[in-house]
Each structure stands twice: as structure tokens, then as C-alpha cells.
Design an enzyme around this catalytic site. Structure first.
Site, PDB file in Angstrom:
ATOM      1  N   GLY A 100       0.776  -1.240   0.000  1.00  0.00           N
ATOM      2  CA  GLY A 100       0.000   0.000   0.000  1.00  0.00           C
ATOM      3  C   GLY A 100       0.802   1.282   0.000  1.00  0.00           C
ATOM      4  O   GLY A 100       0.361   2.293  -0.524  1.00  0.00           O
TER       5      GLY A 100
ATOM      6  N   GLU B  41       3.701   4.186   5.811  1.00  0.00           N
ATOM      7  CA  GLU B  41       2.480   3.361   5.673  1.00  0.00           C
ATOM      8  C   GLU B  41       1.405   4.150   4.933  1.00  0.00           C
ATOM      9  O   GLU B  41       1.327   5.374   5.046  1.00  0.00           O
ATOM     10  CB  GLU B  41       1.938   3.016   7.064  1.00  0.00           C
ATOM     11  CG  GLU B  41       2.154   1.588   7.500  1.00  0.00           C
ATOM     12  CD  GLU B  41       1.138   0.607   6.921  1.00  0.00           C
ATOM     13  OE1 GLU B  41       0.757   0.718   5.736  1.00  0.00           O
ATOM     14  OE2 GLU B  41       0.734  -0.285   7.676  1.00  0.00           O
ATOM     15  N   ASP B  42       0.540   3.443   4.239  1.00  0.00           N
ATOM     16  CA  ASP B  42      -0.576   4.103   3.574  1.00  0.00           C
ATOM     17  C   ASP B  42      -1.588   4.646   4.582  1.00  0.00           C
ATOM     18  O   ASP B  42      -2.038   5.774   4.481  1.00  0.00           O
ATOM     19  CB  ASP B  42      -1.255   3.158   2.559  1.00  0.00           C
ATOM     20  CG  ASP B  42      -1.634   1.786   3.133  1.00  0.00           C
ATOM     21  OD1 ASP B  42      -1.444   1.548   4.345  1.00  0.00           O
ATOM     22  OD2 ASP B  42      -2.133   0.957   2.358  1.00  0.00           O
TER      23      ASP B  42
ATOM     24  N   ASP C 219      -5.003   2.505  10.869  1.00  0.00           N
ATOM     25  CA  ASP C 219      -6.417   2.200  11.098  1.00  0.00           C
ATOM     26  C   ASP C 219      -6.582   1.711  12.542  1.00  0.00           C
ATOM     27  O   ASP C 219      -6.627   2.526  13.463  1.00  0.00           O
ATOM     28  CB  ASP C 219      -6.844   1.168  10.042  1.00  0.00           C
ATOM     29  CG  ASP C 219      -8.321   0.858  10.033  1.00  0.00           C
ATOM     30  OD1 ASP C 219      -9.117   1.733  10.374  1.00  0.00           O
ATOM     31  OD2 ASP C 219      -8.686  -0.282   9.662  1.00  0.00           O
TER      32      ASP C 219
ATOM     33  N   LYS D 138      -7.167   7.004  10.508  1.00  0.00           N
ATOM     34  CA  LYS D 138      -8.578   6.878  10.925  1.00  0.00           C
ATOM     35  C   LYS D 138      -8.602   6.729  12.438  1.00  0.00           C
ATOM     36  O   LYS D 138      -8.677   5.616  12.953  1.00  0.00           O
ATOM     37  CB  LYS D 138      -9.176   5.589  10.331  1.00  0.00           C
ATOM     38  CG  LYS D 138      -9.641   5.645   8.905  1.00  0.00           C
ATOM     39  CD  LYS D 138     -10.384   4.326   8.608  1.00  0.00           C
ATOM     40  CE  LYS D 138     -10.339   3.970   7.161  1.00  0.00           C
ATOM     41  NZ  LYS D 138     -10.824   2.600   6.887  1.00  0.00           N
TER      42      LYS D 138
ATOM     43  N   PHE E 295     -14.185   3.265   4.248  1.00  0.00           N
ATOM     44  CA  PHE E 295     -13.191   2.470   3.545  1.00  0.00           C
ATOM     45  C   PHE E 295     -12.767   3.212   2.280  1.00  0.00           C
ATOM     46  O   PHE E 295     -13.607   3.613   1.477  1.00  0.00           O
ATOM     47  CB  PHE E 295     -13.743   1.091   3.203  1.00  0.00           C
ATOM     48  CG  PHE E 295     -12.668   0.151   2.762  1.00  0.00           C
ATOM     49  CD1 PHE E 295     -11.880  -0.502   3.704  1.00  0.00           C
ATOM     50  CD2 PHE E 295     -12.418  -0.064   1.423  1.00  0.00           C
ATOM     51  CE1 PHE E 295     -10.855  -1.355   3.310  1.00  0.00           C
ATOM     52  CE2 PHE E 295     -11.399  -0.915   1.013  1.00  0.00           C
ATOM     53  CZ  PHE E 295     -10.625  -1.561   1.955  1.00  0.00           C
ATOM     54  N   VAL E 296     -11.467   3.391   2.118  1.00  0.00           N
ATOM     55  CA  VAL E 296     -10.971   4.159   0.971  1.00  0.00           C
ATOM     56  C   VAL E 296     -10.037   3.317   0.102  1.00  0.00           C
ATOM     57  O   VAL E 296      -9.396   2.378   0.585  1.00  0.00           O
ATOM     58  CB  VAL E 296     -10.244   5.444   1.425  1.00  0.00           C
ATOM     59  CG1 VAL E 296     -11.217   6.450   2.002  1.00  0.00           C
ATOM     60  CG2 VAL E 296      -9.137   5.146   2.429  1.00  0.00           C
TER      61      VAL E 296
ATOM     62  N   ARG F 285      -5.437   0.183  -6.577  1.00  0.00           N
ATOM     63  CA  ARG F 285      -4.250   0.850  -6.025  1.00  0.00           C
ATOM     64  C   ARG F 285      -3.753   1.961  -6.941  1.00  0.00           C
ATOM     65  O   ARG F 285      -3.095   2.899  -6.505  1.00  0.00           O
ATOM     66  CB  ARG F 285      -3.097  -0.156  -5.843  1.00  0.00           C
ATOM     67  CG  ARG F 285      -3.348  -1.216  -4.794  1.00  0.00           C
ATOM     68  CD  ARG F 285      -2.044  -1.975  -4.524  1.00  0.00           C
ATOM     69  NE  ARG F 285      -2.246  -3.222  -3.812  1.00  0.00           N
ATOM     70  CZ  ARG F 285      -2.322  -3.345  -2.492  1.00  0.00           C
ATOM     71  NH1 ARG F 285      -2.237  -2.284  -1.716  1.00  0.00           N
ATOM     72  NH2 ARG F 285      -2.490  -4.525  -1.933  1.00  0.00           N
TER      73      ARG F 285
HETATM   74  P1  IMP Z   1      -4.301  -1.459  10.893  1.00  0.00           P
HETATM   75  O1  IMP Z   1      -3.411  -2.609  11.220  1.00  0.00           O
HETATM   76  O2  IMP Z   1      -5.741  -1.755  11.217  1.00  0.00           O
HETATM   77  O3  IMP Z   1      -3.840  -0.131  11.432  1.00  0.00           O
HETATM   78  O4  IMP Z   1      -4.403  -1.372   9.346  1.00  0.00           O
HETATM   79  C1  IMP Z   1      -3.408  -1.055   8.513  1.00  0.00           C
HETATM   80  C2  IMP Z   1      -3.657  -1.693   7.167  1.00  0.00           C
HETATM   81  O5  IMP Z   1      -5.048  -1.991   6.916  1.00  0.00           O
HETATM   82  C3  IMP Z   1      -3.270  -0.718   6.097  1.00  0.00           C
HETATM   83  O6  IMP Z   1      -1.901  -0.808   5.784  1.00  0.00           O
HETATM   84  C4  IMP Z   1      -4.149  -1.132   4.955  1.00  0.00           C
HETATM   85  O7  IMP Z   1      -3.532  -2.155   4.208  1.00  0.00           O
HETATM   86  C5  IMP Z   1      -5.399  -1.679   5.586  1.00  0.00           C
HETATM   87  N1  IMP Z   1      -6.505  -0.688   5.600  1.00  0.00           N
HETATM   88  C6  IMP Z   1      -7.046  -0.067   6.660  1.00  0.00           C
HETATM   89  N2  IMP Z   1      -8.028   0.780   6.300  1.00  0.00           N
HETATM   90  C7  IMP Z   1      -8.106   0.710   4.948  1.00  0.00           C
HETATM   91  C8  IMP Z   1      -8.933   1.375   3.971  1.00  0.00           C
HETATM   92  O8  IMP Z   1      -9.796   2.214   4.250  1.00  0.00           O
HETATM   93  N3  IMP Z   1      -8.694   1.024   2.679  1.00  0.00           N
HETATM   94  C9  IMP Z   1      -7.755   0.120   2.298  1.00  0.00           C
HETATM   95  N4  IMP Z   1      -6.955  -0.504   3.179  1.00  0.00           N
HETATM   96  C10 IMP Z   1      -7.131  -0.221   4.500  1.00  0.00           C
HETATM   97 MG    MG Z   2      -3.977  -3.460   2.252  1.00  0.00          MG
END
Ligand code: IMP
Ligand code: MG
Length: 177
Positions: free
Chosen positions: A42, A97-98, A101, A129, A150-151, A163
Site C-alpha cells: 500500500g 504506511e498508507d 487504522d 482513521k 473504507f478508501v 491501487r
Molecule cells: P491497521 O493494522 O488496522 O492499522 O491497518 C493497517 C492496514 O489496513 C493498512 O496498511 C491497509 O492495508 C489496511 N486498511 C485499513 N483501512 C483501509 C482502507 O480504508 N482502505 C484500504 N486498506 C485499508
Molecule cells: Mg492493504
């Protein structure tokens, strides 16, 4: 199933946010070298644009993780699938990181990377987020805070697709009537 897309952050806004983060990093690490450590897949678009906004002696490395779950939700279990190829000891590491979340991925990576004894470990997330957080973590550099939607686009995927969209779009499935 049809997919609905609505632009949330335009390519021009993304470019401004990335430039701002690049300036912050340039200022904070003036005179030093940095390793930009991208989380595949990402972060690859963000990293490539961010790198060009950082006026420092910089190198790249990449790490890949997988979190099991549905297409939209991570399940809480993060697994390393590709490690870095360069030693991080005594280096300034900027994890790129993208999106931040739940914070589960960052919590996992932070523990893994701190064990390598970097001089500094900073975290740059293009999107944040905050309302979704399950772990008490935050990024050092954030492009945009977004609501719980969700984006996709600019590196972010839905089941590996979208992507390559130049704008960040809110994605939803059109379930029909
Ligand atoms: P976390 O571990 O929940 O903080 O999530 C991180 C990963 O979840 C990111 O690197 C993304 O790959 C994925 N992710 C979380 N939210 C989104 C979204 O809105 N769109 C696409 N991927 C997401
Ligand atoms: Mg992903």
C-alpha cells in the site's frame, strides 16, 4: 457487484500533504541520513512521492506484512511476510504506511523494528482513521485524518484492486435493491 467511488482527497491535495510531510522530515533530520522503510504494497506510491520531497541523504527498504481478515477488515493477527534487507542498528528509520487504522499493524512493526535498535524510529502515515484505533498508537507524521470510511486509490486496495487510482476515493459496494 458494482463498486461506487467518490473522491475524498484529490491528487492535488495528496501532493500538498506529501510535500508538507517531506518538509517536516527534512527539517527534523537535517544533516543526517534516513532509511525510508515502506510497508508493501500500500505504501509504495506514497513512498515514491514522499522520497522526492525529502532533501536528505536517503535510502529505501521494504517490509511486507499480511493481516488475515475480510477484504475490508483486518482480523487482528499480523504476520511478517518479507523482512528488510539492510541492518537498522543506529539508523534513522522512517516507517512509511498508507493508512493507520486499528493500529495493529503498526504495533506489530514497532516491536519488530525497535528490537533492531535503530537510532530513531518515526512513523509516517498518509491517512489516519483515529476513530478505529484498537491500540494506543499514533503516527509522527500524518497526511490526512479521515472518518471511518473504507478508501481506495493512491496505493490503497480493495482485494488488490484500485491501487493505481490517482485520487483517494471512498469505496462502497452497490448491493442493488
Ligand atoms: P491497521 O493494522 O488496522 O492499522 O491497518 C493497517 C492496514 O489496513 C493498512 O496498511 C491497509 O492495508 C489496511 N486498511 C485499513 N483501512 C483501509 C482502507 O480504508 N482502505 C484500504 N486498506 C485499508
Ligand atoms: Mg492493504
Amino acid at each position: 457487484m458494482a463498486h461506487n467511488m467518490n473522491v475524498l482527497i484529490t491528487r492535488e491535495q495528496i501532493a500538498d500533504g506529501v510535500a508538507r510531510i517531506g518538509q517536516e522530515i527534512t527539517r527534523e533530520f537535517a544533516g543526517e541520513t534516513v532509511i525510508l522503510l515502506g510497508v508493501l504494497k500500500g505504501a509504495c506510491l506514497f513512498l515514491s512521492d514522499l522520497a522526492r520531497q525529502i532533501e536528505l541523504d536517503a535510502t529505501f527498504d521494504f517490509i511486507a506484512v499480511r493481516s488475515y481478515g475480510t477484504k475490508k477488515e483486518s482480523a487482528g493477527e499480523v504476520q511478517l511476510i518479507k523482512d528488510v534487507t539492510t541492518p537498522l542498528e543506529d539508523k534513522n528509520v522512517i516507517l512509511v504506511e498508507d493508512i493507520l487504522d486499528t493500529g495493529l499493524t503498526f504495533t506489530f512493526l514497532k516491536k519488530l523494528l525497535q528490537a533492531r535498535k535503530p537510532r530513531a524510529l518515526k512513523f509516517a502515515a498518509l491517512l489516519d482513521k483515529p476513530s478505529r484505533r484498537l491500540m494506543p498508537v499514533q503516527a509522527d507524521y500524518v497526511g490526512f485524518q479521515i472518518p471511518d470510511q473504507f478508501v481506495v486509490g493512491y496505493g490503497l486496495d480493495y482485494a488488490e484492486r484500485y491501487r493505481n487510482l490517482p485520487d483517494i476515493c471512498v469505496f462502497s459496494e452497490d448491493k442493488g435493491k
